[in-house]
Write a protein that holds these residues in place. Structure first.
Motif, PDB file in Angstrom:
ATOM      1  N   GLU A 140      -0.267  12.928  -6.762  1.00 29.30           N
ATOM      2  CA  GLU A 140       0.314  12.066  -7.784  1.00 29.30           C
ATOM      3  C   GLU A 140       1.722  12.558  -8.132  1.00 29.30           C
ATOM      4  N   THR A 141       2.709  11.723  -7.878  1.00 30.17           N
ATOM      5  CA  THR A 141       4.104  12.121  -8.056  1.00 30.17           C
ATOM      6  C   THR A 141       4.724  11.612  -9.346  1.00 30.17           C
TER       7      THR A 141
ATOM      8  N   GLU B 248      10.121  -0.141  -9.186  1.00 28.01           N
ATOM      9  CA  GLU B 248      10.619  -0.371  -7.841  1.00 28.01           C
ATOM     10  C   GLU B 248      10.211  -1.742  -7.303  1.00 28.01           C
ATOM     11  N   TYR B 249       8.951  -2.123  -7.538  1.00 28.77           N
ATOM     12  CA  TYR B 249       8.461  -3.363  -6.952  1.00 28.77           C
ATOM     13  C   TYR B 249       8.213  -4.478  -7.954  1.00 28.77           C
TER      14      TYR B 249
ATOM     15  N   TRP C 270       6.492   3.066  -9.347  1.00 27.04           N
ATOM     16  CA  TRP C 270       6.249   1.899  -8.498  1.00 27.04           C
ATOM     17  C   TRP C 270       6.432   0.593  -9.262  1.00 27.04           C
TER      18      TRP C 270
ATOM     19  N   PRO D 216       2.236   2.830  -2.529  1.00 26.59           N
ATOM     20  CA  PRO D 216       1.791   3.783  -3.550  1.00 26.59           C
ATOM     21  C   PRO D 216       0.596   4.621  -3.091  1.00 26.59           C
ATOM     22  N   THR D 217      -0.332   3.992  -2.396  1.00 19.91           N
ATOM     23  CA  THR D 217      -1.506   4.712  -1.901  1.00 19.91           C
ATOM     24  C   THR D 217      -1.119   5.727  -0.834  1.00 19.91           C
TER      25      THR D 217
ATOM     26  N   GLU E 252       0.808  -1.221   0.000  1.00 19.44           N
ATOM     27  CA  GLU E 252       0.000   0.000   0.000  1.00 19.44           C
ATOM     28  C   GLU E 252       0.846   1.277   0.000  1.00 19.44           C
TER      29      GLU E 252
ATOM     30  N   MET F 166       5.907   8.611  -9.238  1.00 20.57           N
ATOM     31  CA  MET F 166       6.837   7.641  -8.671  1.00 20.57           C
ATOM     32  C   MET F 166       6.725   6.303  -9.415  1.00 20.57           C
TER      33      MET F 166
ATOM     34  N   VAL G 216       1.875   7.217  -0.349  1.00 24.00           N
ATOM     35  CA  VAL G 216       2.635   8.329  -0.915  1.00 24.00           C
ATOM     36  C   VAL G 216       1.710   9.278  -1.678  1.00 24.00           C
ATOM     37  N   ARG G 217       0.754   8.723  -2.387  1.00 18.06           N
ATOM     38  CA  ARG G 217      -0.203   9.559  -3.115  1.00 18.06           C
ATOM     39  C   ARG G 217      -1.028  10.399  -2.141  1.00 18.06           C
TER      40      ARG G 217
END
Length: 386
Positions: free
Chosen positions: A372-373, A380-381, A377, A363-364, A361, A375, A366-367
């Protein structure tokens, strides 16, 4: 003298702010973020998580949730948590101070700082299997910049190799391939070549500078009073490791208060010149793989790469709807950490979790903290690139 007093005053103010944030009820402004955190923990089953938001060089929100151990003791803002690979970014910040002082040149081969050829040091349990490199002179080309951009050509660690031996998988400096082994090589040069104690240097240059009183690269007995164990994917508990060696690749223990102080000081650029700070968070080497791990996967076709993704110096840089940003994660079987910053707004979020299940979670979260960046994800994952 005046500048010293001003700096001391700023450090005291930042410390008092963090103490206040860690002990008071949440600002209503951050109520949606708090609700998102609680929902994320319920969704993943994660038992513990701490989060901080930094805006323009000051922490504005620090909160912790859940438990620090199986007995249900609360995770709080002073709980000792494993920093994992966020250690690498703190290490890089220390290295950049050495660069400012002329002690290290980012582009000078590291071998030239040593009294004898690297393989001649043999296999050192505290550092690396340098003796394995005998017969392949590419070790002579490795620079500090290559280490910090993860382009040494080494695997993450030699113990992950089928034969357990350290070797090159590509020419140094030619592509990105995540490697803690490279970080240990730079630590070896700092300690054996420059004669510096890395633990003492990071303590003085970073932890003391920013008032990180509960952070260390090796175990401290006082950490036992408020220590976070971890939870693995299967829900089993992993006791906190009492790390007895300084390891630039990832031995840091810290707290959410302390890592927020570092992120704030980092964004203020304290301790390094403006040129070195910009160099650290600027793009140096395009990243050409579909995901970060496995670290030695083949390069992806151009159409399957993340546009604008590049290696900074121990951080990853990206472009998004709010402009350029950078991030550094940290992970093991029972730890999930993430630090994401946006350059234009100077806003960051730092997440430390002692339950690896929380990572799904991130991403959720950080958002919710930054909007909305952009990023990456997926990279990364190892998720599908979108």
């Amino acid at each position: 003298m005046r500048s010293g007093k001003i700096l001391a005053g700023r450090m005291l103010a930042a410390t008092l702010l963090v103490m206040t944030l860690g002990n008071t009820a949440a600002d209503p402004q951050f109520a949606p973020l708090e609700a998102t955190v609680r929902a994320a923990m319920a969704k993943t089953g994660a038992r513990g998580l701490a989060i901080a938001v930094v805006e323009r060089g000051r922490p504005v929100f620090i909160r912790s949730y859940g438990a620090r151990n199986a007995a249900g003791a609360p995770l709080d803002h002073d709980t000792i948590m494993y920093g994992a690979s966020i250690t690498k970014a703190v290490f890089a910040y220390t290295v950049m101070q050495l660069v400012d002082e002329g002690k290290i040149d980012l582009d000078r081969p590291l071998a030239t700082y040593l009294a004898k050829p690297l393989p001649d040091y043999g296999n050192l349990d505290a550092y690396g299997n340098w003796g394995d490199l005998a017969g392949d002179d590419r070790w002579q080309r490795i620079t500090a910049r290559m280490v910090l951009t993860h382009s040494t050509g080494f695997a993450n660690f030699s113990f992950l190799e089928p034969d357990g031996k350290l070797k090159f998988h590509f020419d140094p400096g030619t592509r990105y391939g995540y490697s803690g082994e490279g970080m240990m090589m730079l630590q070896f040069v700092i300690e054996q070549g420059l004669g510096l104690d890395l633990g003492a240097e990071m303590q003085r240059r970073v932890f003391d500078r920013f008032g990180m009183t509960n952070t260390s690269l090796i175990w401290r007995a006082d950490f036992a009073r408020n220590l976070a164990d971890g939870w693995k994917v299967d829900g089993s508990v992993e006791p906190h490791d009492e790390r007895s060696r300084v390891r630039a690749a990832g031995s840091m223990d810290t707290t959410i208060d302390d890592i927020a102080k570092f992120a704030a000081g980092f964004m203020r650029g304290e301790g390094v010149s403006a040129a070195r700070w910009a160099e650290m968070i600027g793009p140096h080497l395009p990243i050409t793989t579909r995901s970060q791990f496995p670290s030695l996967q083949p390069e992806a076709p151009t159409t399957e790469r993340v546009v604008g993704l590049a290696a900074g110096l121990s951080v990853i840089t990206f472009n998004g709807p709010q402009g350029p940003g950078f991030f550094k994660g940290g992970h093991n079987d029972s730890t999930a950490n993430m630090w994401v910053c946006l350059k234009r707004s100077a806003r960051c979020v730092i997440i430390l979790s002692n339950d690896v299940r929380a990572e799904r979670e991130f991403p959720t979260l950080v958002r919710a903290a930054l909007g909305e960046t952009g990023m990456p994800w997926g990279w990364e994952y190892g998720l599908p690139v979108k």
